[in-house]
Design a protein around this motif. Structure first.
Motif, mmCIF file in Angstrom:
data_model
loop_
_atom_site.group_PDB
_atom_site.id
_atom_site.type_symbol
_atom_site.label_atom_id
_atom_site.label_comp_id
_atom_site.label_asym_id
_atom_site.label_seq_id
_atom_site.Cartn_x
_atom_site.Cartn_y
_atom_site.Cartn_z
ATOM 1 N N ILE A 42 31.924 -13.034 -13.306
ATOM 2 C CA ILE A 42 31.324 -14.317 -13.275
ATOM 3 C C ILE A 42 32.265 -15.247 -14.096
ATOM 4 O O ILE A 42 33.069 -14.997 -14.885
ATOM 5 C CB ILE A 42 30.048 -14.006 -14.125
ATOM 6 C CG1 ILE A 42 29.029 -13.208 -13.534
ATOM 7 C CG2 ILE A 42 29.272 -15.601 -14.355
ATOM 8 C CD1 ILE A 42 27.956 -12.473 -14.416
ATOM 9 N N LYS A 56 29.836 -16.471 -9.123
ATOM 10 C CA LYS A 56 29.784 -15.109 -9.262
ATOM 11 C C LYS A 56 30.290 -14.577 -7.976
ATOM 12 O O LYS A 56 29.841 -14.871 -6.665
ATOM 13 C CB LYS A 56 28.331 -14.583 -9.578
ATOM 14 C CG LYS A 56 28.202 -12.973 -9.629
ATOM 15 C CD LYS A 56 26.868 -12.674 -10.202
ATOM 16 C CE LYS A 56 26.993 -10.879 -10.019
ATOM 17 N NZ LYS A 56 25.485 -10.464 -10.429
ATOM 18 N N GLU A 92 20.724 -12.261 -9.916
ATOM 19 C CA GLU A 92 21.340 -13.429 -10.228
ATOM 20 C C GLU A 92 20.265 -14.510 -9.768
ATOM 21 O O GLU A 92 19.655 -14.424 -8.970
ATOM 22 C CB GLU A 92 22.771 -13.836 -9.253
ATOM 23 C CG GLU A 92 23.312 -15.086 -9.609
ATOM 24 C CD GLU A 92 24.580 -15.049 -8.923
ATOM 25 O OE1 GLU A 92 25.292 -16.053 -8.831
ATOM 26 O OE2 GLU A 92 24.554 -14.397 -7.641
#
Length: 436
Positions: A42, A56, A92
């Motif tokens: 990330i 990411k 995410e």
């Protein structure tokens, strides 16, 4: 005048209680054998104009997964989620207020669950934060109010968390050996702990990826980067296991987040989304492997419509109680269902077990508390009349998330209508439950 009420704590250990006890022990042991995600990277950058860009590399075993656009509901923020294990367990995401949350796997550390706090499994907390938090600081406060569990029993990995908001705040949240660590201002995250040096990374490329990404991001300070630039940085440190890469650009305009979302799959195909426009369309989703829009009606979303509870009395005198309940678990409403009581009594040195069916009204309160009222019948007299055998009132605590190691514990008062006089008994009940 004869006293018509009798007070007693009752019930020896019996087979049901032993089964429940073994279940809790096994679940606690399994909880400490964690599953893991392959390596992820990330990166974060802030442009001179205040625009933040966070990206990411997701390094996973399979390229399959779903991209969800979920509009706001009531006080819940709208969200973009990327997941492989279900919409409740994303890896995410970003919300309509510009708060970004992502996870990366880390080595094992001991984290004993706190049964006094509402419990979330490691990926589940990501969605809860996106739904309820406005910025990094409110997300950190939510972390402090939750007990987070990791383990193969629940299919969730040991991870740490990267947070970023539209104001330019960032933080890494780590749970290491029962301690919550918050590292603010970080701009790179891979697969080793930042707060503890003593636990070495078990991913062989974690440190090298971190150092390379750190140099690239630090060298870009003071310059204007685009989401494509972030994807290029991620491309330079990707691995053979990288299945998709993401970049979110967030601008804060009049305290409103404007979010652009770029995603590249394993075939190097790139799609760009205006997040606010997509959320206005309503809930819809895409296949992360092909970027084709998926039919949401074909996706099974677990609504946990039913709840099964098993409990047993804990005591040492002449009788005990075991209960089996099946409840309709309609979120936001009191639960109603059926319950069967097995009442074990020792009369004149002879054990006797009676079965009483009934209806139970169940009220979950304040996430962890519970109030229930039950009406039970004597089945041996159903052909003669409608005999009410007893009325029960339960007060206690229940697992807010029904994770198995969290016990169901309540005090049951039971008013039995016997042929002679009503009898009031009290049972300390211990058990567990499962939603499905």
């Amino acid at each position: 005048m004869k006293n018509i009420f009798h007070f007693r704590f009752v019930g020896p250990f019996n087979k049901a209680f032993n089964i429940l006890s073994m279940f809790f022990i096994i679940s606690m042991v399994c909880n400490f054998f964690t599953s893991s995600l392959p390596a992820c990277t990330i990166v974060y950058h802030r442009n001179p104009d205040g625009t933040i860009i966070v990206g990411k590399n997701s390094d996973l075993d399979s390229p399959q997964g779903l991209l969800w656009f979920i509009p706001p509901r009531g006080e819940k923020h709208g969200m973009v989620l990327l997941e492989q294990l279900g919409v409740a367990m994303p890896y995410e995401g970003i919300n309509s207020n510009g708060l970004y949350v992502a996870v990366a796997a880390v080595p094992f550390s001991w984290n004993v669950p706190n049964i006094l706090r509402p419990t979330r499994i490691s990926l589940q907390i990501v969605r809860e934060i996106l739904e309820n938090s406005n910025d990094v600081h409110s997300a950190i406060e939510l972390f402090k109010k939750r007990s987070i569990v990791f383990g193969t029993l629940f299919g969730n990995p040991m991870v740490h968390y990267f947070l970023a908001d539209k104001f330019g705040n960032t933080a890494v949240v780590e749970l290491v050996n029962n301690q919550l660590h918050v590292i603010e201002g970080e701009n790179v995250l891979t697969n080793h702990y930042l707060s503890v040096d003593s636990i070495k990374p078990d991913n062989p490329t974690s440190l090298s990826r971190y150092k390379k990404a750190k140099v690239l991001i630090e060298n870009s300070k003071g310059t204007e980067l685009t989401p494509m630039d972030i994807l290029s940085i991620l491309e330079s440190i990707k691995q053979t296991s990288t299945v998709w890469s993401t970049a979110f650009a967030v601008r804060n305009v009049s305290n409103k987040a404007i979010v652009e979302f770029y995603i590249k799959n394993a075939n190097d195909d790139i799609r760009v989304f205006n997040v606010m426009t997509k959320l206005e369309k309503g809930m819809h989703l895409y296949n992360l492997e092909t970027f084709e829009e998926a039919d949401k009606d074909s996706i099974v979303i677990a609504d946990n419509m039913f709840l099964v509870k098993i409990s047993n009395s804990y005591g040492h005198l002449s009788s005990s109680m075991t209960t089996f309940s099946l409840l309709v678990n309609d979120a936001g409403h009191p639960r109603i269902g059926v319950e069967c009581i097995l009442l074990n009594q020792l009369t004149e040195n002879n054990p006797q077990t009676n079965v009483y069916p009934g209806i139970i009204f169940d009220y979950p309160l304040f996430e962890q508390f519970n109030l229930a009222i039950g009406i039970f019948l004597d089945p041996t007299k159903l052909l003669v009349k409608l005999p009410i055998f007893s009325i029960t009132l339960d007060v206690g605590v229940e697992p807010d998330n029904w994770i198995p190691y969290r016990p169901l514990l309540f005090l049951r008062s039971m008013l039995k209508f016997t042929e002679n006089t009503p009898e009031l008994s009290f049972y300390l009940m211990f058990g567990s439950g499962l939603r499905f």
